[in-house]
Design a protein around this motif. Structure first.
Motif, PDB file in Angstrom:
ATOM      1  N   HIS A   1      -6.451  -8.207   4.691  1.00  0.00           N
ATOM      2  CA  HIS A   1      -5.365  -7.767   3.810  1.00  0.00           C
ATOM      3  C   HIS A   1      -4.027  -8.162   4.427  1.00  0.00           C
ATOM      4  O   HIS A   1      -3.575  -7.569   5.408  1.00  0.00           O
ATOM      5  CB  HIS A   1      -5.457  -6.256   3.614  1.00  0.00           C
TER       6      HIS A   1
ATOM      7  N   GLY B   1      -0.806  -9.553  -1.586  1.00  0.00           N
ATOM      8  CA  GLY B   1      -1.255  -8.425  -0.779  1.00  0.00           C
ATOM      9  C   GLY B   1      -0.265  -7.290  -0.678  1.00  0.00           C
ATOM     10  O   GLY B   1      -0.642  -6.162  -0.349  1.00  0.00           O
TER      11      GLY B   1
ATOM     12  N   ALA C   1       0.755  -4.377   3.588  1.00  0.00           N
ATOM     13  CA  ALA C   1      -0.512  -4.830   4.158  1.00  0.00           C
ATOM     14  C   ALA C   1      -0.422  -4.888   5.681  1.00  0.00           C
ATOM     15  O   ALA C   1       0.646  -5.142   6.243  1.00  0.00           O
ATOM     16  CB  ALA C   1      -0.864  -6.210   3.600  1.00  0.00           C
TER      17      ALA C   1
END
Length: 230
Positions: A184, A190, A194
């Protein structure tokens, strides 16, 4: 086995985020790289200008079969790595609330188009070369134990299934075939919260690519080279 300076990679979807970091890391390791962007090359173009000829930029809309065919004619093989990176996300609606046109858009971009790209370009990859696709742990059916992002998860699961069909169809072509989960990352997809940064995680992805070169069959691996359950 080609020397490092002779290895040629084609990276589709490299204008930003993970694809941009991947193209940059390959160049840093001595690969010759052709990388694609949908529109303005932006930072990718700047990297090409600084690469002393080791990075070339091509324009590609991956959802267009005509543009894929045109790219096939322009790219001079042979390739030792074909890497397809393509994904969009259209929010966190329950699947029953997703408009049909949004469902179609995500599935075409995330699942159908990468396979069309593999089919169009696989002939450029040498025997013993690698065909890789950026997947996600989100595409793992067995790991889908938390709510949310149902359409994105479904699109990545569809991608994985289609790549598995592709690997079955071309089991004897001599290509290493990889689905890769980069973790991630803080990208447009993302999000800013993240835990990973592409320029930190992508070197590990390239380590996996280089370590698996020549391996038979299809594998679904994370950035540490560990198997991700289907």
């Amino acid at each position: 086995m080609p020397t490092t300076s002779d290895r040629h990679a084609l990276v589709l979807g490299a204008s930003r985020g993970l694809g941009l970091a991947l193209a940059d890391e390959l160049v840093r390791r001595g690969w010759r790289v052709t990388a694609t962007a949908r529109r303005d090359a932006g930072e990718l173009g700047a990297l090409a200008d600084e690469s002393h000829g080791r990075l070339a930029v091509e324009r590609l809309e991956m959802t267009s079969s005509d543009e894929l065919a045109g790219l096939r004619e322009r790219v001079a093989g042979p390739l030792h790595l074909l890497f397809v990176n393509a994904a969009i996300d259209r929010g966190d609606l329950p699947i029953g609330d997703v408009p049909t046109d949004v469902f179609t858009e995500v599935m075409i971009t995330n699942a159908l188009s990468p396979l069309r790209a593999l089919e169009a370009l696989r002939g450029l990859v040498v025997p013993g070369g690698t065909v890789a696709v950026m997947s996600s742990e989100q595409g793992s059916v067995s790991l889908n134990t938390e709510d949310g992002y149902e359409l994105y998860k479904a699109s990545k699961a569809a991608l994985n299934q289609l790549v598995r069909s592709y690997a079955t169809r071309y089991a004897d072509d001599g290509h290493t075939k990889l689905l890769l989960d980069p973790g991630h990352n803080r990208t447009a997809l993302g999000g800013p919260d993240a835990p990973l940064e592409p320029r930190e995680s992508i070197p590990s992805v390239v380590d996996v690519l280089e370590a698996q070169a020549g391996a038979p069959g299809l594998q679904f691996l994370d950035r540490h080279g560990e198997t991700v359950p289907w």
